[in-house]
Design a protein around this motif. Structure first.
Motif, short mmCIF file in Angstrom:
data_model
loop_
_atom_site.label_atom_id
_atom_site.label_comp_id
_atom_site.label_asym_id
_atom_site.label_seq_id
_atom_site.Cartn_x
_atom_site.Cartn_y
_atom_site.Cartn_z
N THR A 8 -13.08 19.70 12.85
CA THR A 8 -12.81 18.72 13.91
C THR A 8 -13.07 19.34 15.28
OG1 THR A 8 -10.48 19.37 13.98
CG2 THR A 8 -11.06 17.52 12.54
N ARG A 9 -13.53 18.50 16.15
CA ARG A 9 -13.67 18.88 17.57
C ARG A 9 -13.19 17.69 18.40
NH1 ARG A 9 -19.15 19.07 21.21
NH2 ARG A 9 -18.08 19.32 23.19
N LEU A 10 -11.99 17.83 18.91
CA LEU A 10 -11.32 16.70 19.57
C LEU A 10 -10.97 17.08 21.00
CD1 LEU A 10 -8.92 15.79 16.62
CD2 LEU A 10 -11.17 14.82 17.10
N ASP A 11 -11.54 16.37 21.97
CA ASP A 11 -11.21 16.59 23.38
C ASP A 11 -9.93 15.86 23.76
OD1 ASP A 11 -13.49 18.06 23.52
OD2 ASP A 11 -14.69 16.52 24.56
N LEU B 53 -14.51 14.03 18.70
CA LEU B 53 -14.14 13.13 19.81
C LEU B 53 -14.50 13.86 21.10
CD1 LEU B 53 -12.74 10.63 21.06
CD2 LEU B 53 -10.59 11.93 20.94
N ARG B 54 -15.53 13.35 21.79
CA ARG B 54 -16.05 14.04 22.98
C ARG B 54 -15.98 13.12 24.20
NH1 ARG B 54 -20.02 14.73 19.05
NH2 ARG B 54 -21.30 13.16 20.14
N ARG B 55 -15.88 13.76 25.34
CA ARG B 55 -15.95 13.03 26.62
C ARG B 55 -17.37 13.22 27.17
NH1 ARG B 55 -12.02 11.36 30.09
NH2 ARG B 55 -10.47 12.68 29.07
N SER B 56 -18.09 12.12 27.36
CA SER B 56 -19.46 12.20 27.86
C SER B 56 -19.46 12.46 29.36
CB SER B 56 -20.19 10.89 27.56
OG SER B 56 -19.63 9.83 28.33
N PRO B 57 -20.60 12.93 29.91
CA PRO B 57 -20.67 13.13 31.37
C PRO B 57 -20.39 11.86 32.17
CG PRO B 57 -22.51 14.22 30.26
CD PRO B 57 -21.81 13.39 29.23
#
Length: 594
Positions: free
Chosen positions: A461-464, A505-509
């Protein structure tokens, strides 16, 4: 780098600077009037002083004027006596010798008669032919008294002043001229740096020729006016003025016409003889009105500081601390402030007391509502868990695998809702939900319930840290639950390798939230069968729920399948809490699969 311009802006826009500007504008006419009056006084004083300098110049030049006047008179007397003895050289020579021997005539170094043929006759030095001195002929033919300068006298070999007078017979016919030479060293003039004495006394004619100088002809040019020619000084009556000399220093000049119309005296004095300075200093007169004006501005600034600015700073500091969250009630020291500022301080204290009281009541109300809301979420979670337990009991009593599968899917969805309400119950403030913690909890729960003994799955998992409102957290968690359930169902890998599942779950630019779920598949597996409900036609309940939840998030789900993995992704814009609160007033539309 930016602190200095900001500090200057604060200074120039402050009350003290503005009061200084206003006082400066008000006092400027007084300063200008003071300057004009001082200037008028200065001009009058300078005019009187220059007039006094003119008188002192004439007094200092009195011996010189007397000597020149006596010399002109002596030359005129000789011119009258010479026609009677011109035919007798011996008598003429005796007349000239007797004249030079008279007391007081020792100032003359030469005396003689020159005829129109440029023959020196009847002189103390004998007769001589002067025909090579052609410059004497115009002087003789002019038939007028003349005064000339010769830097190298013929007999004295020094600088001399030559006074000439025409000689005529009884019929008025011009016979020649008589000349008397006076060395400059014998002129009775005084100059120097002492009080009451000029720096230099200079005689000149209208042709701008310097005739005599009390300091010697060699250094005379440095004492002449720098921007006023001698020909201009020879015009008009006696006068005095202040100007710059050739040597760059300021001097006071006085011009006096002497006995002859072609002879002028120039006196050079130091500037201290005039009243050109104030209180015997070199400070210019404009300095005193300017200093008075600046002192008035300083007084205005100090008055503003003492009466207004320091009290305003006290109020500003208190207001700033209060606005920053400091709720300690400061004691304002405005006892010596003006009445208006004391009233402002009292009003601010009353306002602080009212705000602190209102904030305390609001905090109590918020705390009570938060406790009640936590209790609501806690009870909902308990009820959902109870429903999940009932469904579990029904699963155990079901006989067909299809019924058990359907009930199991329903139980997973109910547990997902319970997980959401548990996160809401545990969230501080109940204003937003951390999406990373929520999704991590759902991933753990789904993988634990769907785990296969002897066939572990590698989960990454990669969760921001993205904050969501409850209005978004519910459809997001349900959508992820459906996607994870389907991904775990079809997750596979080649022999000897572990199946993998990746949740991000990523935050885009651009500030959007991007969700991506990727699971590995057996190579060569039918990608079309990888549906959210296990049916190739894609018209089951899972497909409809995912589309409905995605519509609530305002997005579309993207699916990509390859030989080795299946990818499901979507993105949405996290909304502010205020938008969710507005939607609470409307009737929510539950997803209704078709």
């Amino acid at each position: 780098m930016t602190s200095t311009p900001r500090r200057l802006i604060r200074v120039f826009s402050g009350l003290g600077f503005r009061m200084m500007v206003m006082f400066g504008i008000v006092l400027m006419p007084l300063a200008i009037l003071s300057y004009v009056q001082i200037r008028q006084y200065q001009d009058e004083a300078t005019a009187r002083a220059e007039a006094a300098v003119l008188g002192q110049t004439m007094q200092a030049a009195a011996p010189l004027v007397d000597a020149i006047t006596r010399s002109q008179g002596a030359a005129a007397g000789l011119a009258i006596a010479l026609p009677a003895v011109l035919d007798d050289p011996l008598a003429c020579r005796r007349l000239m010798d007797d004249f030079l021997a008279l007391p007081g005539n020792e100032i003359y170094s030469f005396g003689g008669f020159i005829d129109r043929g440029l023959k020196l006759r009847c002189s103390s030095q004998g007769e001589r032919d002067l025909s090579d001195m052609k410059d004497l002929l115009p002087v003789i033919e002019a038939g007028k008294p003349a005064l000339r300068i010769n830097p190298q006298g013929m007999f004295s070999h020094t600088s001399v002043q030559i006074l000439s007078h025409p000689v005529r017979d009884t019929t008025g016919r011009l016979l020649g001229m008589v000349s008397l030479s006076m060395p400059h060293t014998a002129l009775p003039v005084r100059s120097g740096n002492g009080a009451g004495t000029p720096l230099a006394l200079i005689t000149f004619n209208s042709q701008e020729t310097v005739l005599t100088s009390s300091i010697g002809l060699e250094g005379t040019s440095e004492f002449l006016p720098a921007h006023v020619p001698l020909a201009q000084l020879a015009e008009g009556p006696a006068r005095s003025f202040t100007a710059q000399a050739m040597n760059g220093q300021t001097r006071v000049f006085a011009v006096v016409p002497l006995a002859s119309d072609n002879l002028y005296l120039l006196g050079v004095w130091p500037p201290t003889v005039t009243d050109a300075t104030i209180i015997d200093t070199r400070i210019p007169i404009i300095a005193f009105p300017a200093l008075m004006w600046l002192a008035s501005l300083l007084v205005a600034l100090l008055a503003a500081e003492h009466q207004v600015l320091r009290h305003i700073r006290t109020l500003r500091n208190s207001i700033t601390r209060f606005a920053a969250g400091d709720r300690r009630m400061p004691e304002l020291d405005l006892d010596h402030a003006p009445l208006e500022l004391r009233k402002v301080g009292d009003a601010f204290e009353r306002m602080m007391e009212s705000v602190v009281h209102d904030e305390a009541e609001l905090e109590d109300m918020i705390h009570q509502k938060e406790v009640l809301l936590r209790e609501v979420h806690h009870r909902v979670k308990n009820n959902l868990q109870l429903i999940a337990s009932i469904i579990n009991m029904q699963i155990r009593k079901a006989y067909s695998p299809e019924s058990k599968s359907l009930l199991k899917g329903l139980q997973d969805r109910v547990m997902s809702l319970a997980t959401i309400h548990r996160e809401l119950y545990q969230t501080t403030g109940l204003t937003d939900i951390r999406a990373d913690e929520l999704l991590q909890s759902i991933v753990s729960q789904i993988t634990r319930m769907a785990s296969r003994p002897g066939d572990p799955i590698a989960i990454s998992t990669r969760l921001d840290d993205i904050r969501l409102t409850p209005d978004q957290a519910v459809p997001l968690s349900l959508l992820v639950t459906e996607a994870l359930t389907n991904a775990l169902k079809y997750c596979g890998a080649p022999p000897g390798r572990k199946p993998t599942l990746r949740v991000e779950l990523r935050r885009s630019p651009e500030g959007r939230a991007e969700v991506e779920i990727v699971n590995s598949m057996l190579p060569g597996g039918p990608a079309e069968e990888h549906r959210l409900d296990g049916r190739a036609e894609g018209t089951g309940l899972g497909e409809a729920l995912v589309n409905a939840f995605a519509a609530q998030l305002g997005t579309d789900v993207r699916r990509e399948a390859t030989e080795r993995e299946f990818r499901l992704a979507f993105d949405f814009a996290p909304s502010a809490l205020s938008e969710a609160e507005e939607r609470l007033t409307e009737e929510p539309s539950a997803p209704s699969p078709r």
